[in-house]
Design a protein around this motif. Structure first.
Motif, PDB file in Angstrom:
ATOM      1  N   ASP A 236      -1.404  -0.371   7.793  1.00 32.60           N
ATOM      2  CA  ASP A 236      -0.549   1.179   6.339  1.00 32.60           C
ATOM      3  C   ASP A 236      -2.384   1.281   6.279  1.00 32.60           C
ATOM      4  O   ASP A 236      -2.080   1.624   5.169  1.00 32.60           O
TER       5      ASP A 236
ATOM      6  N   ARG B  14      -4.313   3.297   3.914  1.00 31.11           N
ATOM      7  CA  ARG B  14      -5.031   4.428   3.938  1.00 31.11           C
ATOM      8  C   ARG B  14      -5.590   4.889   3.450  1.00 31.11           C
ATOM      9  O   ARG B  14      -6.471   6.206   2.708  1.00 31.11           O
TER      10      ARG B  14
ATOM     11  N   ARG C  58      -3.614   8.202  10.717  1.00 33.45           N
ATOM     12  CA  ARG C  58      -1.789   9.022  11.356  1.00 33.45           C
ATOM     13  C   ARG C  58      -1.381  10.112  12.375  1.00 33.45           C
ATOM     14  O   ARG C  58      -0.207   9.267  12.581  1.00 33.45           O
TER      15      ARG C  58
END
Length: 94
Positions: free
Chosen positions: A72, A74, A87
């Motif tokens: 994940d 970011r 995403r």
């Protein structure tokens, strides 16, 4: 299953990401390791063009993207995709 490490106050550079054994073999072959890391973590609204150009010809692009999705990530360009693109990819996979 190992617990994820706490999130740093700043994004990791690609050279700082390690697994339980202390290194990622795919990362040693990554073209970004030979490039200015600033290109892969542009300021908000900054261009991602240079980083994506490096990723296009990288032999470990798929491994890099897989890592980013699994962890994940970011921030930054991973596997040729921006945070927004990752995403969207995850949403389509669900």
């Amino acid at each position: 299953m190992p617990q994820p490490a706490p999130r740093p106050e700043r994004p990791f550079t690609l050279g700082e990401v390690f697994d339980d054994e202390g290194a990622l073999s795919w990362q040693e072959r990554a073209l970004c390791a030979q490039t200015d890391p600033e290109a892969f973590f542009p300021e908000k609204g900054g261009s991602t063009r240079e980083a994506k150009r490096v990723c296009v010809s990288c032999e470990v692009r798929a491994e890099c993207l897989e890592y980013a999705l699994a962890h994940d990530e970011r921030f930054g360009i991973w596997g040729g995709l921006s945070e927004r693109e990752r995403r969207k990819l995850k949403r389509r996979a669900i």
